[in-house]
Design an enzyme around this catalytic site. Structure first.
Site, PDB file in Angstrom:
ATOM      1  N   SER A  71       0.714  -1.410   0.050  1.00  0.00           N
ATOM      2  CA  SER A  71       0.024   0.125   0.093  1.00  0.00           C
ATOM      3  C   SER A  71       0.971   1.434   0.016  1.00  0.00           C
ATOM      4  O   SER A  71       1.953   1.199   0.430  1.00  0.00           O
ATOM      5  CB  SER A  71      -0.764   0.028   1.071  1.00  0.00           C
ATOM      6  OG  SER A  71      -1.783  -1.131   1.311  1.00  0.00           O
TER       7      SER A  71
HETATM    8  N1  SAH Z   1      -1.156  -4.096   3.790  1.00  0.00           N
HETATM    9  C1  SAH Z   1      -0.430  -4.853   2.721  1.00  0.00           C
HETATM   10  C2  SAH Z   1      -1.232  -4.828   1.160  1.00  0.00           C
HETATM   11  C3  SAH Z   1      -1.249  -5.738   0.443  1.00  0.00           C
HETATM   12  S1  SAH Z   1      -2.281  -5.814  -0.877  1.00  0.00           S
HETATM   13  C4  SAH Z   1       1.024  -4.291   2.197  1.00  0.00           C
HETATM   14  O1  SAH Z   1       1.013  -2.852   2.476  1.00  0.00           O
HETATM   15  O2  SAH Z   1       1.837  -4.867   1.599  1.00  0.00           O
HETATM   16  C5  SAH Z   1      -3.591  -6.708  -0.144  1.00  0.00           C
HETATM   17  C6  SAH Z   1      -3.451  -7.907   0.396  1.00  0.00           C
HETATM   18  O3  SAH Z   1      -4.720  -8.617   0.808  1.00  0.00           O
HETATM   19  C7  SAH Z   1      -2.854  -8.955  -0.685  1.00  0.00           C
HETATM   20  O4  SAH Z   1      -1.576  -9.480  -0.077  1.00  0.00           O
HETATM   21  C8  SAH Z   1      -4.015 -10.025  -0.790  1.00  0.00           C
HETATM   22  O5  SAH Z   1      -3.308 -11.325  -0.981  1.00  0.00           O
HETATM   23  C9  SAH Z   1      -4.560  -9.837   0.524  1.00  0.00           C
HETATM   24  N2  SAH Z   1      -6.263 -10.526   0.480  1.00  0.00           N
HETATM   25  C10 SAH Z   1      -7.051 -10.151  -0.441  1.00  0.00           C
HETATM   26  N3  SAH Z   1      -8.097 -10.888  -0.132  1.00  0.00           N
HETATM   27  C11 SAH Z   1      -7.982 -11.623   1.147  1.00  0.00           C
HETATM   28  C12 SAH Z   1      -8.493 -12.377   1.843  1.00  0.00           C
HETATM   29  N4  SAH Z   1      -9.922 -12.377   1.628  1.00  0.00           N
HETATM   30  N5  SAH Z   1      -8.206 -12.633   3.081  1.00  0.00           N
HETATM   31  C13 SAH Z   1      -6.711 -12.206   3.378  1.00  0.00           C
HETATM   32  N6  SAH Z   1      -5.796 -11.622   2.650  1.00  0.00           N
HETATM   33  C14 SAH Z   1      -6.649 -11.235   1.532  1.00  0.00           C
END
Ligand code: SAH
Length: 222
Positions: A71
């Site tokens: 993010s």
């Molecule tokens: N806070 C993280 C954001 C990563 S993007 C960072 O800054 O790196 C969002 C993440 O949510 C991804 O890794 C994706 O795999 C995860 N995600 C999407 N749907 C999900 C779900 N149902 N349960 C758990 N994780 C999920």
């Protein structure tokens, strides 16, 4: 490079580069010093691929593989600030560990972080990063976080870093009364960041904070 130097950064990952990011976030309206301090301290360049390290302190989302992104620092700061504005938090649930960067920021500001990720490869990388950075108050689970993590509920706060079309009911149910849920919701081009406060056993209040762009919250695991 010794460990100390690796964490502190040099050149495009140096303290000066990080300070520029912090100043930008202040201009964009982030005001909680505790949050800004974490953005300054936590080596975001260790949460992306080495090839992208030189861009780690730009205020932008970056690819982390598996079709996902780390993010944007502004969004991490904004959500963390909104989550913490209600007072000190003991237990926080994060859905979407991804790179682990938001998790690391939270780990310095609350007592315990429970974080759920549905892509095993990302979860394993994040686990290694926490180990390397001596972060010990983060608990990880490989699962579909749309169901929350009921075993440790209730949470004082919940933060979701991927966007569903509609807010999953289990997340509100796992929130302590008075607790806050920060979640992006809606269709790709029209997502809004919502702040939902649980006001009673079966009541909650919802407030729209601002338009955002997140990857989609998906069901199941991979
Ligand atoms: N806070 C993280 C954001 C990563 S993007 C960072 O800054 O790196 C969002 C993440 O949510 C991804 O890794 C994706 O795999 C995860 N995600 C999407 N749907 C999900 C779900 N149902 N349960 C758990 N994780 C999920």
């Amino acid at each position: 490079m010794d460990m100390n130097c690796e964490f502190r950064g040099i050149g495009m990952t140096s303290q000066r580069t990080r300070e520029r990011l912090v100043q930008r976030l202040i201009q964009e309206g982030i005001s909680q010093l505790a949050v800004l301090d974490q953005i300054r301290d936590i080596p975001r360049h260790l949460f992306v691929d080495e090839a992208l390290a030189s861009r780690a302190y730009e205020d932008t989302a970056l690819p982390i593989g598996f079709g996902q992104t780390i993010s944007q620092p502004y969004i991490v700061a904004r959500m963390t600030e909104a989550l913490l504005a209600g007072g000190r938090l003991k237990k926080v649930l994060e859905v979407g560990t991804g790179s682990g960067y938001q998790t690391a920021v939270l780990s310095r500001l609350v007592d315990q972080v429970y974080s759920v990720e549905r892509i095993r490869g990302l979860l394993n990388q994040a686990r290694e990063r926490f180990h390397r950075l001596h972060i010990r108050n983060v608990h990880l689970k490989y699962s579909d976080g749309g169901w929350g993590w009921p075993e440790h509920a209730l949470y004082d706060g919940i933060i979701v870093t991927a966007a569903p079309l509609e807010v999953p009911a289990p997340l509100i149910e796992q929130l302590a009364i008075g607790g806050r849920l920060l979640i992006p919701a809606g269709q790709g081009g029209a997502q809004q960041l919502l702040q939902i406060t649980r006001t009673g056993a079966s009541t909650h209040e919802s407030k729209v904070l601002e338009p955002v762009r997140f990857v989609t919250l998906r069901g199941g695991t991979e």
